[in-house]
Design a protein around this motif. Sequence first.
Motif, short mmCIF file in Angstrom:
data_model
loop_
_atom_site.label_atom_id
_atom_site.label_comp_id
_atom_site.label_asym_id
_atom_site.label_seq_id
_atom_site.Cartn_x
_atom_site.Cartn_y
_atom_site.Cartn_z
N ASP A 7 -7.17 -0.06 -4.95
CA ASP A 7 -5.90 -0.12 -4.24
C ASP A 7 -6.02 -0.94 -2.95
OD1 ASP A 7 -4.90 1.49 -6.22
OD2 ASP A 7 -5.06 3.35 -5.07
N ALA A 10 -5.78 -4.54 -3.76
CA ALA A 10 -4.39 -4.91 -4.02
C ALA A 10 -3.62 -5.08 -2.70
CB ALA A 10 -3.71 -3.85 -4.89
N MET A 11 -3.85 -4.17 -1.76
CA MET A 11 -3.19 -4.29 -0.45
C MET A 11 -3.70 -5.51 0.32
SD MET A 11 -0.93 -1.91 -0.09
CE MET A 11 -0.58 -2.03 -1.85
N PHE A 91 5.52 2.45 -0.26
CA PHE A 91 4.13 2.63 -0.68
C PHE A 91 3.81 4.11 -0.89
CE2 PHE A 91 2.82 -1.56 1.49
CZ PHE A 91 3.00 -2.25 0.29
N LEU A 94 4.42 5.45 -4.33
CA LEU A 94 3.60 4.91 -5.40
C LEU A 94 2.27 5.65 -5.50
CD1 LEU A 94 4.15 1.09 -4.69
CD2 LEU A 94 5.34 2.51 -6.38
N VAL A 96 -0.74 5.25 -4.89
CA VAL A 96 -1.68 4.41 -4.17
C VAL A 96 -2.46 5.27 -3.19
CG1 VAL A 96 -1.92 2.45 -2.59
CG2 VAL A 96 -0.17 2.40 -4.37
N SER A 97 -3.75 5.05 -3.10
CA SER A 97 -4.57 5.79 -2.15
C SER A 97 -4.03 5.64 -0.74
CB SER A 97 -6.02 5.29 -2.22
OG SER A 97 -6.79 5.83 -1.17
N ALA A 100 -5.87 3.19 1.44
CA ALA A 100 -5.92 1.80 0.97
C ALA A 100 -4.94 0.91 1.72
CB ALA A 100 -5.64 1.74 -0.53
N VAL A 101 -3.80 1.45 2.14
CA VAL A 101 -2.78 0.61 2.77
C VAL A 101 -3.24 0.08 4.13
CG1 VAL A 101 -0.42 0.56 3.64
CG2 VAL A 101 -0.93 1.73 1.49
#
Length: 260
Positions: A7, A10-11, A91, A94, A96-97, A100-101
């Motif tokens: 993740d 991806a970010m 976010f 979703l 998503v960890s 991770a963001v």
Amino acid sequence: MSAVLHDGTAMLGRHLRRIRHAPAITVMTQTMPIVFLLFFGYVFGSALAMPGAEYRAFLVPGMLVATAANGIMTGMFTAAQDSHRGVMDRFRTLPVSRSAVPLGQSAADLLTTAAGLVPLLLVGLAMGWRAEGGWLRTAGAFGLLLLFRCAATWMGILLGLASQSEEAAGQLGSATFMLPLLSNAYIPVDGMPAWLRVIAEWNPISAVTTALRDLFGNAPVPEGAAWPVAHPVAGSLAWCAVLIALCAPLAVRRYARGES
């Protein structure tokens, strides 16, 4: 851990594409240090006791660290923009960890900073600056510089997520330009009043700047300074560890809770 890395990558890609499509802030933050380097090197240098070439060798490490400290401003502005425009809310919906963001934002900032330092270094070389400490110490200096940028970015992300609006983040971020002025980045602190010298020597920027000057072989470690400046490498690592250990978990927690 694998989910965080997946993740986070991806970010990272998302932030790099964002920078590519909106390069104005990146160009400004990379161009201004070169302008300041030329201005301080050729205007202020003539007014100091140091000869011009010696002052420019003294100045380049300080300008590198001041550029790294700008991570507070860029991290704050980017995080505040995403937070107050609803991007963070999307976010959170979703799978998503949570870490991770902000991790992706920090990694993207680190990559763009590493690339952006190249023009500044080329200008410094053209002005007469040289890394004279050997390749191993020079590599250590750049590693320490990027570590400090990472710490500054995490501080900026935390402040951006805690800001009340984009405008407030922008105003506070702009005020961070004062931090290098209250350090030894541009001038020696020997001539400062005693109380101001204490503030300057306990400024993390002073420790990192002194460490770079020592590792590059541009200036010796000053005697009789406060502990972070008298032991600049250890002091810099300590400052970076404290800032990351405090700001990174708090930034992740702030993002996960969605506080405004």
